[in-house]
Design a protein around this motif. Structure first.
Motif, PDB file in Angstrom:
ATOM      1  N   GLU A  21     -74.421-112.811  31.661  1.00 38.50           N
ATOM      2  CA  GLU A  21     -75.743-112.629  32.330  1.00 38.50           C
ATOM      3  C   GLU A  21     -76.079-114.108  32.969  1.00 38.50           C
ATOM      4  O   GLU A  21     -75.677-115.205  32.618  1.00 38.50           O
ATOM      5  N   LYS A  22     -77.166-113.975  33.886  1.00 36.80           N
ATOM      6  CA  LYS A  22     -77.647-115.088  34.328  1.00 36.80           C
ATOM      7  C   LYS A  22     -78.971-115.306  34.136  1.00 36.80           C
ATOM      8  O   LYS A  22     -79.650-114.557  33.513  1.00 36.80           O
ATOM      9  N   PRO A  23     -79.336-116.747  33.810  1.00 41.34           N
ATOM     10  CA  PRO A  23     -78.649-117.993  33.827  1.00 41.34           C
ATOM     11  C   PRO A  23     -77.377-117.869  32.686  1.00 41.34           C
ATOM     12  O   PRO A  23     -78.136-117.043  31.740  1.00 41.34           O
ATOM     13  N   ILE A  24     -76.306-118.589  32.764  1.00 40.65           N
ATOM     14  CA  ILE A  24     -75.464-118.501  31.661  1.00 40.65           C
ATOM     15  C   ILE A  24     -76.027-119.409  30.571  1.00 40.65           C
ATOM     16  O   ILE A  24     -75.498-119.251  29.375  1.00 40.65           O
ATOM     17  N   LEU A  84     -70.075-112.894  36.424  1.00 41.46           N
ATOM     18  CA  LEU A  84     -71.443-113.146  36.487  1.00 41.46           C
ATOM     19  C   LEU A  84     -72.346-112.095  36.897  1.00 41.46           C
ATOM     20  O   LEU A  84     -72.017-111.784  37.870  1.00 41.46           O
ATOM     21  N   LEU A 130     -74.476-110.977  38.747  1.00 44.26           N
ATOM     22  CA  LEU A 130     -75.597-111.278  39.914  1.00 44.26           C
ATOM     23  C   LEU A 130     -75.560-109.836  40.764  1.00 44.26           C
ATOM     24  O   LEU A 130     -74.666-109.769  41.739  1.00 44.26           O
ATOM     25  N   PRO A 145     -81.827-117.407  39.833  1.00 41.16           N
ATOM     26  CA  PRO A 145     -80.397-117.429  40.148  1.00 41.16           C
ATOM     27  C   PRO A 145     -79.975-116.287  41.314  1.00 41.16           C
ATOM     28  O   PRO A 145     -78.990-116.490  42.296  1.00 41.16           O
ATOM     29  N   HIS A 146     -80.544-115.220  41.265  1.00 42.13           N
ATOM     30  CA  HIS A 146     -80.504-114.188  42.343  1.00 42.13           C
ATOM     31  C   HIS A 146     -80.751-114.753  44.013  1.00 42.13           C
ATOM     32  O   HIS A 146     -79.948-114.719  44.698  1.00 42.13           O
ATOM     33  N   ASP A 160     -78.518-118.084  44.767  1.00 43.01           N
ATOM     34  CA  ASP A 160     -77.025-117.614  45.021  1.00 43.01           C
ATOM     35  C   ASP A 160     -77.177-117.316  46.454  1.00 43.01           C
ATOM     36  O   ASP A 160     -76.201-117.475  47.212  1.00 43.01           O
ATOM     37  N   SER A 209     -68.081-114.683  41.681  1.00 47.87           N
ATOM     38  CA  SER A 209     -69.470-114.991  40.874  1.00 47.87           C
ATOM     39  C   SER A 209     -68.936-115.002  39.503  1.00 47.87           C
ATOM     40  O   SER A 209     -68.948-114.184  38.942  1.00 47.87           O
ATOM     41  N   GLY A 255     -72.057-119.791  38.022  1.00 47.19           N
ATOM     42  CA  GLY A 255     -73.140-119.996  37.170  1.00 47.19           C
ATOM     43  C   GLY A 255     -73.676-121.386  36.745  1.00 47.19           C
ATOM     44  O   GLY A 255     -74.641-121.997  36.509  1.00 47.19           O
ATOM     45  N   GLN A 273     -76.626-123.106  37.667  1.00 44.31           N
ATOM     46  CA  GLN A 273     -77.799-124.005  36.634  1.00 44.31           C
ATOM     47  C   GLN A 273     -78.193-125.337  36.888  1.00 44.31           C
ATOM     48  O   GLN A 273     -79.187-125.697  36.692  1.00 44.31           O
TER      49      GLN A 273
END
Length: 285
Positions: free
Chosen positions: A88-91, A114, A116, A170-171, A174, A266, A271, A275
């Motif tokens: 999952e995000k964030p890791i 990941l 995303l 993160p979405h 990215d 991804s 990740g 981060q």
């Protein structure tokens, strides 16, 4: 070969998205689940493991649907056991923990992907390709929703109103990096439940992100537009397609990556990069 995946977590996202995604496949099957609430885990209709170690004995890969700090503590153990990881995000919540997960993955040589989710919507790669080809100058993106408000299905303990940066950041980050190129955080401010972040890209482009998970009446979707040397380009709604088709592509990608032994773009290292951007934004706040 069908990949047997063990699921960690039985919260809202696990039961509504990750669990059904793995169970439906193609290329994956939901082999079992382990969670702190066995009664919730039982709702997924698969064997419930008594311990994390017991879950590892029943699967080829592990999918996580738990808070980032929990994922960061368990993922290295799963990697060391030779299990591929759907992360999952964030890791993690920190760069150090994210890098620890990546190091364990590299040492074990397992595949990672990941979650995303927007990357598997045809609208996103089409947008990125057009923007890159056109020469991006300014990009504006937003993800504004209400998932952290009391009463929301996704209002879990770690997903507080001020957690928009970690939750939906993160979405957005990215997407902006994919379209505009490598980026550096130059400014970040939080106003109420809304966080705004500005980036400078190595390409010379400038971009901005607006994030919220506690805006009443807002339900997304991810939005983005780019002003380029060839004109304005807008991202089509990534959520407009059949959700089952999206889930199928994610499951297929994971299964094919495991079969080939090569992680998709991804992966855990993506990740870690995200981060670092999240941490830079937190410091700027």
């Amino acid at each position: 070969m069908t990949v047997r995946v063990g699921l960690v977590g039985a919260g809202p996202w696990a039961t509504s998205f990750t669990g059904p995604l793995l169970a439906a496949g193609p290329g994956t099957t939901l082999a079992g689940v382990w969670a702190r609430r066995p009664e919730a885990a039982a709702e997924l209709g698969v064997p419930v493991a008594g311990t994390f170690e017991e879950l590892l004995e029943t699967c080829d890969a592990v999918a996580f649907a738990v808070p980032p700090n929990v994922q960061a503590s368990l993922a290295p153990q799963a990697a060391a056991a030779g299990k591929h990881l759907l992360l999952e995000k964030p890791i993690a919540f920190t760069i150090e923990d994210a890098e620890r997960v990546a190091a364990a993955v590299d040492e074990a040589g397992v595949v990672t992907q990941l979650m995303l989710t927007n990357r598997w919507s045809p609208a996103v790669p089409a947008f990125v390709e057009k923007v890159r080809a056109a020469g991006p100058r300014v990009l504006r993106a937003e993800f504004v929703g209400s998932g952290a408000l009391p009463g929301s299905f996704f209002a879990t303990p770690w997903r507080q109103p001020e957690a928009a940066l970690q939750d939906v950041g993160p979405h957005v980050f990215d997407l902006l990096e994919a379209a505009g190129g490598p980026a550096t955080v130059v400014h970040a401010r939080r106003a109420g439940a809304v966080t705004a972040v500005t980036f400078e890209h190595e390409s010379g482009a400038v971009s901005s992100a607006v994030l919220s998970i506690a805006t009443p009446g807002a339900h997304g979707p991810l939005k983005c537009e780019a002003i380029t040397d060839s004109g304005r380009i807008e991202l089509a709604d990534p959520g407009a397609e059949d959700p089952m088709a999206l889930r199928s592509r994610i499951a297929t990608s994971f299964a094919e990556a495991i079969a080939s032994g090569t992680s998709p773009a991804s992966d855990v290292h993506r990740g870690v990069l995200l981060q670092k951007l999240l941490t830079a934004a937190e410091k700027a706040l």
